[in-house]
Scaffold this active site. Structure first.
Site, PDB file in Angstrom:
ATOM      1  N   TYR A   1      67.568 114.774 -26.265  1.00  0.00           N
ATOM      2  CA  TYR A   1      68.404 113.963 -24.697  1.00  0.00           C
ATOM      3  C   TYR A   1      67.759 114.377 -23.510  1.00  0.00           C
ATOM      4  O   TYR A   1      67.349 113.698 -22.826  1.00  0.00           O
ATOM      5  CB  TYR A   1      69.725 114.304 -24.996  1.00  0.00           C
ATOM      6  CG  TYR A   1      70.605 113.571 -23.940  1.00  0.00           C
ATOM      7  CD1 TYR A   1      71.173 112.111 -23.988  1.00  0.00           C
ATOM      8  CD2 TYR A   1      70.901 114.235 -22.930  1.00  0.00           C
ATOM      9  CE1 TYR A   1      72.041 111.765 -23.355  1.00  0.00           C
ATOM     10  CE2 TYR A   1      71.764 113.663 -21.824  1.00  0.00           C
ATOM     11  CZ  TYR A   1      72.247 112.202 -22.024  1.00  0.00           C
ATOM     12  OH  TYR A   1      73.217 111.828 -21.005  1.00  0.00           O
TER      13      TYR A   1
ATOM     14  N   GLY B   1      71.623 122.089 -28.128  1.00  0.00           N
ATOM     15  CA  GLY B   1      71.920 120.884 -28.823  1.00  0.00           C
ATOM     16  C   GLY B   1      71.522 119.746 -28.070  1.00  0.00           C
ATOM     17  O   GLY B   1      71.861 118.533 -28.940  1.00  0.00           O
TER      18      GLY B   1
END
Ligand code: CAA
Ligand code: NAP
Length: 246
Positions: A152, A148
């Site tokens: 990032y 997920g």
């Protein structure tokens, strides 16, 4: 201990506040940025009540022009920046096959683009003065990846690539450049993870709990210390034992 000027981006957040406070207790003059003035002034007042006096400068770290203006404003208020902590960051978690270009770009610009936007305006002065400390706040998920978090993890891994290149280029100028890679720390960012998912993550931490922002600030203070002058290009993992790769 010499008093220096420190700029901590994202200083109003969970980890940033702890870093600002720790650097102040080490005798430094500390500034941070804001985007929302009302929120920032409330934060500044609360810090004042707790005995800390922090300077504020407006600036979005994802935008080169306002980031430079922010650095110039800090210089105007406190003097040249000797210590830079690239801490501001965001998440836009979603699996990659659902990720929008905006979710990708926002995280790359804020978490990685900020390293260029904020460091570029301070590096010349550090080189001229032959002293500087730059610390990137990366993440355990830049080291190990995370379901997920393709955006990032890419940005956070990139931050350390930035660190090790800058460390080489600036070593002869008394400037050290290092990375701190925190694991899951109990701030708003982690509390935004759905509770059931978060509980599963905490179960994977050998120390058995989330980290405390002060535990991250302590490591930042270590890199900033005058005596850390031979430590450059390092990545210090602080994650309660969740990831021990090296
Ligand atoms: N490993 C394997 N499978 C996983 C998984 C994991 N870690 N996490 C989720 N899955 C699986 C689910 O079990 C589910 O499987 P089924 O479809 O078979 O039931 C599937 O993935 C769900 O996939 P979706 O694409 O439908 O995902 P979603 O929309 O439900 O949301 C998510 C998924 C956004 C990744 C959510 O699980 C999440 O928020 N995870 C936490 C991500 C995370 O750790 N973020 C850190 C934020 S804090 C921070 O970033 C600070 C720091 O640096 C540490
Ligand atoms: P936080 O509480 O959400 O704070 C984030 C801070 O960054 C806030 O001050 C926020 O300001 C600022 N910010 C975000 N986008 C910005 C932008 N474009 N320009 C200027 N400032 C911006 O998060 P945190 O947990 O303290 O995280 C701090 C850093 O540590 C982040 O880089 C994060 O990725 C990293 N990290 C956190 C953890 C963790 O577990 N918490 C773990 C590893 C690494 P606003 O109030 O204006 O939004």
């Amino acid at each position: 201990m010499t008093t220096r000027v420190a700029l901590v981006t994202g200083g109003t957040g969970g980890i940033g506040t702890a870093i600002c406070r720790y650097l102040a207790t080490q005798g430094h003059k500390v500034a941070t940025n804001y985007r929302d003035e009302g929120k920032a002034r409330a934060w500044q007042d609360a810090q004042k009540k707790a005995g800390f006096d922090f300077a504020l400068a407006k600036g979005d770290v994802a935008d080169a022009a306002t980031a430079e203006a922010m650095v110039r404003e800090v210089e105007r208020q406190l003097g040249p920046v000797d210590i830079l902590i690239n801490n501001a960051g965001i998440t836009r978690d979603t699996t990659f096959h659902k990720m929008s270009a905006t979710q990708w770009q926002d995280v790359i610009s804020t978490n990685l683009g900020s390293c260029f936007n904020v460091t570029r305006p301070v590096i010349d002065g550090m080189r001229e003065r032959k002293w500087g400390r730059i610390v990137q706040i990366s993440s355990i998920n830049g080291q190990k990846g995370q379901y997920g978090q393709a955006n990032y993890a890419a940005a956070k891994a990139g931050m350390h690539g930035f660190t090790i290149s800058l460390a080489q280029e600036n070593a002869k100028f008394g400037i050290t450049v290092n990375t701190v890679s925190p694991g899951y720390v109990g701030t708003d960012m982690v509390m935004a993870v759905p509770e059931d998912v978060r509980n599963k993550i905490v179960a994977q931490i050998p120390v058995g709990r989330l980290g405390d922002p002060d535990e991250i600030a302590f490591a930042v203070g270590f890199f900033v210390d005058d005596r850390a002058r031979w430590i450059t290009g390092a990545n210090l993992a602080i994650n309660g034992g969740q990831y021990m790769g090296w």
